[in-house]
Design an enzyme around this catalytic site. Structure first.
Site, PDB file in Angstrom:
ATOM      1  N   SER A 128     -38.146   1.415  34.367  1.00  0.00           N
ATOM      2  CA  SER A 128     -37.143   2.472  34.270  1.00  0.00           C
ATOM      3  C   SER A 128     -35.942   2.166  35.142  1.00  0.00           C
ATOM      4  O   SER A 128     -36.060   1.531  36.179  1.00  0.00           O
ATOM      5  CB  SER A 128     -37.726   3.818  34.687  1.00  0.00           C
ATOM      6  OG  SER A 128     -36.709   4.809  34.620  1.00  0.00           O
ATOM      7  N   LYS A 182     -44.982   5.650  32.111  1.00  0.00           N
ATOM      8  CA  LYS A 182     -43.548   5.525  31.793  1.00  0.00           C
ATOM      9  C   LYS A 182     -43.142   6.553  30.742  1.00  0.00           C
ATOM     10  O   LYS A 182     -42.067   7.154  30.815  1.00  0.00           O
ATOM     11  CB  LYS A 182     -43.229   4.106  31.300  1.00  0.00           C
ATOM     12  CG  LYS A 182     -41.818   3.940  30.709  1.00  0.00           C
ATOM     13  CD  LYS A 182     -40.725   4.029  31.769  1.00  0.00           C
ATOM     14  CE  LYS A 182     -39.306   4.245  31.274  1.00  0.00           C
ATOM     15  NZ  LYS A 182     -38.794   3.519  30.176  1.00  0.00           N
ATOM     16  N   HIS A 185     -42.889   9.842  32.442  1.00  0.00           N
ATOM     17  CA  HIS A 185     -41.645   9.792  33.230  1.00  0.00           C
ATOM     18  C   HIS A 185     -40.466  10.187  32.333  1.00  0.00           C
ATOM     19  O   HIS A 185     -39.631  11.005  32.712  1.00  0.00           O
ATOM     20  CB  HIS A 185     -41.437   8.387  33.802  1.00  0.00           C
ATOM     21  CG  HIS A 185     -40.040   8.119  34.272  1.00  0.00           C
ATOM     22  ND1 HIS A 185     -38.994   7.871  33.389  1.00  0.00           N
ATOM     23  CD2 HIS A 185     -39.485   8.100  35.514  1.00  0.00           C
ATOM     24  CE1 HIS A 185     -37.885   7.702  34.085  1.00  0.00           C
ATOM     25  NE2 HIS A 185     -38.157   7.827  35.364  1.00  0.00           N
ATOM     26  N   ASN A 186     -40.407   9.627  31.167  1.00  0.00           N
ATOM     27  CA  ASN A 186     -39.292   9.939  30.274  1.00  0.00           C
ATOM     28  C   ASN A 186     -39.347  11.389  29.789  1.00  0.00           C
ATOM     29  O   ASN A 186     -38.304  12.029  29.641  1.00  0.00           O
ATOM     30  CB  ASN A 186     -39.282   8.988  29.075  1.00  0.00           C
ATOM     31  CG  ASN A 186     -38.784   7.603  29.439  1.00  0.00           C
ATOM     32  OD1 ASN A 186     -38.863   7.187  30.590  1.00  0.00           O
ATOM     33  ND2 ASN A 186     -38.291   6.874  28.451  1.00  0.00           N
TER      34      ASN A 186
HETATM   35  P1  NDP Z   1     -33.193  -4.286  22.409  1.00  0.00           P
HETATM   36  O1  NDP Z   1     -34.224  -3.229  22.375  1.00  0.00           O
HETATM   37  O2  NDP Z   1     -31.889  -4.022  21.779  1.00  0.00           O
HETATM   38  O3  NDP Z   1     -33.827  -5.632  21.793  1.00  0.00           O
HETATM   39  C1  NDP Z   1     -33.050  -6.780  21.589  1.00  0.00           C
HETATM   40  C2  NDP Z   1     -33.852  -8.021  21.915  1.00  0.00           C
HETATM   41  O4  NDP Z   1     -35.024  -8.095  21.089  1.00  0.00           O
HETATM   42  C3  NDP Z   1     -33.054  -9.270  21.639  1.00  0.00           C
HETATM   43  O5  NDP Z   1     -33.360 -10.225  22.627  1.00  0.00           O
HETATM   44  C4  NDP Z   1     -33.577  -9.700  20.278  1.00  0.00           C
HETATM   45  O6  NDP Z   1     -33.431 -11.072  20.018  1.00  0.00           O
HETATM   46  C5  NDP Z   1     -35.024  -9.365  20.421  1.00  0.00           C
HETATM   47  N1  NDP Z   1     -35.727  -9.237  19.144  1.00  0.00           N
HETATM   48  C6  NDP Z   1     -35.608  -8.220  18.247  1.00  0.00           C
HETATM   49  N2  NDP Z   1     -36.423  -8.443  17.188  1.00  0.00           N
HETATM   50  C7  NDP Z   1     -37.083  -9.602  17.439  1.00  0.00           C
HETATM   51  C8  NDP Z   1     -38.067 -10.357  16.734  1.00  0.00           C
HETATM   52  N3  NDP Z   1     -38.555  -9.926  15.572  1.00  0.00           N
HETATM   53  N4  NDP Z   1     -38.499 -11.516  17.283  1.00  0.00           N
HETATM   54  C9  NDP Z   1     -38.018 -11.937  18.477  1.00  0.00           C
HETATM   55  N5  NDP Z   1     -37.099 -11.267  19.188  1.00  0.00           N
HETATM   56  C10 NDP Z   1     -36.637 -10.117  18.676  1.00  0.00           C
HETATM   57  O7  NDP Z   1     -32.933  -4.762  23.933  1.00  0.00           O
HETATM   58  P2  NDP Z   1     -32.868  -3.958  25.299  1.00  0.00           P
HETATM   59  O8  NDP Z   1     -32.545  -4.997  26.305  1.00  0.00           O
HETATM   60  O9  NDP Z   1     -32.049  -2.736  25.219  1.00  0.00           O
HETATM   61  O10 NDP Z   1     -34.363  -3.468  25.519  1.00  0.00           O
HETATM   62  C11 NDP Z   1     -35.448  -4.375  25.596  1.00  0.00           C
HETATM   63  C12 NDP Z   1     -36.712  -3.572  25.743  1.00  0.00           C
HETATM   64  O11 NDP Z   1     -36.655  -2.818  26.947  1.00  0.00           O
HETATM   65  C13 NDP Z   1     -36.936  -2.571  24.632  1.00  0.00           C
HETATM   66  O12 NDP Z   1     -38.302  -2.506  24.316  1.00  0.00           O
HETATM   67  C14 NDP Z   1     -36.496  -1.265  25.239  1.00  0.00           C
HETATM   68  O13 NDP Z   1     -37.148  -0.152  24.670  1.00  0.00           O
HETATM   69  C15 NDP Z   1     -36.888  -1.454  26.679  1.00  0.00           C
HETATM   70  N6  NDP Z   1     -36.144  -0.679  27.656  1.00  0.00           N
HETATM   71  C16 NDP Z   1     -34.810  -0.502  27.522  1.00  0.00           C
HETATM   72  C17 NDP Z   1     -34.097   0.222  28.458  1.00  0.00           C
HETATM   73  C18 NDP Z   1     -32.637   0.356  28.316  1.00  0.00           C
HETATM   74  O14 NDP Z   1     -32.047   1.081  29.130  1.00  0.00           O
HETATM   75  N7  NDP Z   1     -31.988  -0.278  27.362  1.00  0.00           N
HETATM   76  C19 NDP Z   1     -34.754   0.830  29.617  1.00  0.00           C
HETATM   77  C20 NDP Z   1     -36.154   0.510  29.712  1.00  0.00           C
HETATM   78  C21 NDP Z   1     -36.807  -0.192  28.753  1.00  0.00           C
HETATM   79  P3  NDP Z   1     -32.084 -11.624  19.286  1.00  0.00           P
HETATM   80  O15 NDP Z   1     -31.099 -11.805  20.387  1.00  0.00           O
HETATM   81  O16 NDP Z   1     -32.527 -12.886  18.669  1.00  0.00           O
HETATM   82  O17 NDP Z   1     -31.674 -10.582  18.291  1.00  0.00           O
END
Ligand code: NDP
Length: 473
Positions: A128, A182, A185-186
């Site tokens: 988080s 988590k 928490h949300n």
């Molecule tokens: P996203 O959720 O937008 O995910 C994008 C990433 O996932 C890219 O690296 C993308 O690769 C990869 N990806 C998507 N589909 C596939 C696939 N089929 N195979 C391989 N790679 C794939 O990114 P965030 O950074 O926002 O979040 C990452 C994780 O963290 C998520 O699960 C999210 O829920 C969690 N999270 C996010 C928070 C936030 O504030 N954003 C806070 C806490 C947790 P490519 O570049 O090749 O498209």
């Protein structure tokens, strides 16, 4: 040199976590489906620490020291399964896959079980703090085996936020425990935000204050017991002026809130576990109501009270007390859900420790959380936070103001589902008798569902359609 940790999935979260590990002196292997992102990270931030950029899955796995620690930061859902399927065959017993995405804890339990059979530790980890937290110190909630934490824990504690020197990371419990915590928490975050929103609405609609004035009220509150990240940013948002129109920012934003799903999961899971989390549910529903433009348009002309903006200067203090009391309720409900999940799945979660790791890094970080840690330290088996000395006293001190605020809101037609449901929960728990006795009578009448009595053990049924004598069921 081999890397201590590898991160695959280099969108905002993964990229910032990787930089955070590197800034703490760890060698970090990098991988992303689209290799351009890996290159871009090294080009931009390569001087921050030791990175090993890799392109293929095999290169990535080969870059890691053993036992391997491979962190997945991809879009939660099917992508997580796809990435696990890609890497698991390349790993060896004792290696770890750490999923830092927002996975549902049931998916984490499933994945952990499948990988355990291969001898691989699967560590579903709540993270988080958004992208800023990922870079400068998040709150980290890892589940999985205790054994995995021995090797992984020190790395996570290194990059986590610190409060009074204590890292905001600890082993939560086995399998899905980290993602469960988590999730809750949300859910609590939703409730916190809703209660703050209702406070704003009351100060505006009932006390007639302008956004900039309300920002000052929140700034004052942030110097007291409500001190928290959410109160702090609320003041910032309310004080902000829209550059294009010169109007308060909050007046030019569409009043329809969105959600990604963890709040909804918290409520769905609470229903499954039979835990009343009305405050959290109302917060989820409040966003849902806001988004139903069609319903709101249809109902817009319905009559409301004529009187507006009549409350005087003492009102803000009453709202502060209602907010603090309702916040206690929301946290009590969230912690009840964690206790219930822990009992259901045999996780043995240390509730006080959860409050400790939420003090920094995460969105609900607040001074208040120390009180929760203290409460569970004093009595780990406490049935509800409400009866802890500090909270019981705070609720008692607040209750007159709280009732006044809810009554005022009802009279003036300001919707306060969070304040109202929190008060109803408080009154339900402290009531001598609840009308559930009548509900039982109705259920027995139409469905012969039977009831228990206050004076004798056993289950009973009244012959409602006959002579209304009572029979043992
Ligand atoms: P996203 O959720 O937008 O995910 C994008 C990433 O996932 C890219 O690296 C993308 O690769 C990869 N990806 C998507 N589909 C596939 C696939 N089929 N195979 C391989 N790679 C794939 O990114 P965030 O950074 O926002 O979040 C990452 C994780 O963290 C998520 O699960 C999210 O829920 C969690 N999270 C996010 C928070 C936030 O504030 N954003 C806070 C806490 C947790 P490519 O570049 O090749 O498209």
């Amino acid at each position: 040199d081999k890397a201590q940790i590898g991160v695959t999935g280099l969108a905002v979260m993964g990229r910032n976590l990787a930089r955070n590990f590197a800034r703490h002196g760890h060698t970090v292997a990098l991988h992303n489906r689209t290799t351009a992102k890996t290159k871009a990270l090294v080009e931009e931030f390569g001087d921050e620490g030791a990175f090993v950029a890799t392109e293929t899955a095999a290169e990535f796995v080969a870059a890691l020291e053993r036992p391997r620690r491979l962190m997945i930061m991809v879009k939660a859902g099917p992508a997580t399964d796809a990435v696990i399927a890609e890497f698991a065959p390349l790993l060896e017993p004792g290696d770890m896959i750490i999923d830092g995405g927002n996975a549902h804890f049931a998916d984490t339990r499933r994945r952990e079980k499948a990988l355990r059979e291969q001898g691989i530790h699967f560590v579903g980890t709540g993270v988080s703090g958004g992208e800023e937290g990922a870079l400068n110190g998040p709150s980290i909630m890892p589940g999985g085996s205790a054994e995995s934490y021995e090797s992984l824990g020190p790395l996570l504690e290194d990059i986590a936020a610190k409060v009074d020197g204590v890292p905001c990371a600890t082993h939560v419990g086995p399998d899905g425990a980290g993602h469960f915590v988590k999730m809750v928490h949300n859910g609590i975050e939703y409730a916190d935000m809703q209660l703050i929103a209702e406070s704003y609405d009351l100060l505006r609609g009932a006390a007639g204050l302008e956004p900039a004035e309300i920002a000052e009220v929140f700034r004052t509150w942030n110097t007291g017991r409500l001190e928290s990240y959410l109160i702090e940013i609320t003041a910032e948002v309310l004080a902000h002026t829209d550059a294009a129109t010169g109007r308060p920012f909050v007046d030019v934003v569409l009043d329809q809130a969105e959600q990604k799903g963890t709040g909804r999961w918290t409520v769905q899971t609470a229903l499954d576990l039979g835990v009343p989390v009305g405050g959290i549910a109302e917060a989820v529903f409040a966003r849902s109501v806001s988004g139903h433009a069609d319903l709101r348009k249809a109902a817009h002309g319905l009559p409301g009270p004529a009187r507006r903006a009549t409350e005087g200067s003492g009102f803000a203090d009453q709202v502060e007390r209602a907010l603090y009391a309702s916040k206690i309720i929301a946290y009590a409900q969230g912690f009840h859900e964690i206790a219930a999940g822990s009992a259901e799945y045999g996780w043995d979660v240390d509730l006080g420790a959860m409050a400790t790791i939420w003090r920094g890094g995460c969105i609900i970080r607040a001074r208040f959380l120390n009180r929760i840690t203290d409460a569970y330290r004093a009595d780990p088996a406490m049935a509800t936070l409400l009866t802890d000395d500090h909270f019981a006293q705070a609720l008692g001190d607040a209750q007159d103001a709280w009732r006044e605020v809810v009554a005022t809101a009802a009279r003036l037609g300001v919707p306060t589902p969070g304040f109202s449901s929190a008060l109803a929960y408080y009154d339900s728990l402290r009531a001598d008798r609840l009308p559930a006795a009548l509900t039982q009578g109705q259920r027995d009448f139409f469905g012969a569902h039977t009831y228990r009595r206050t004076d004798r053990d056993g289950a009973f049924h009244t012959l409602w359609a006959g002579d209304r004598t009572e029979a043992d069921a």
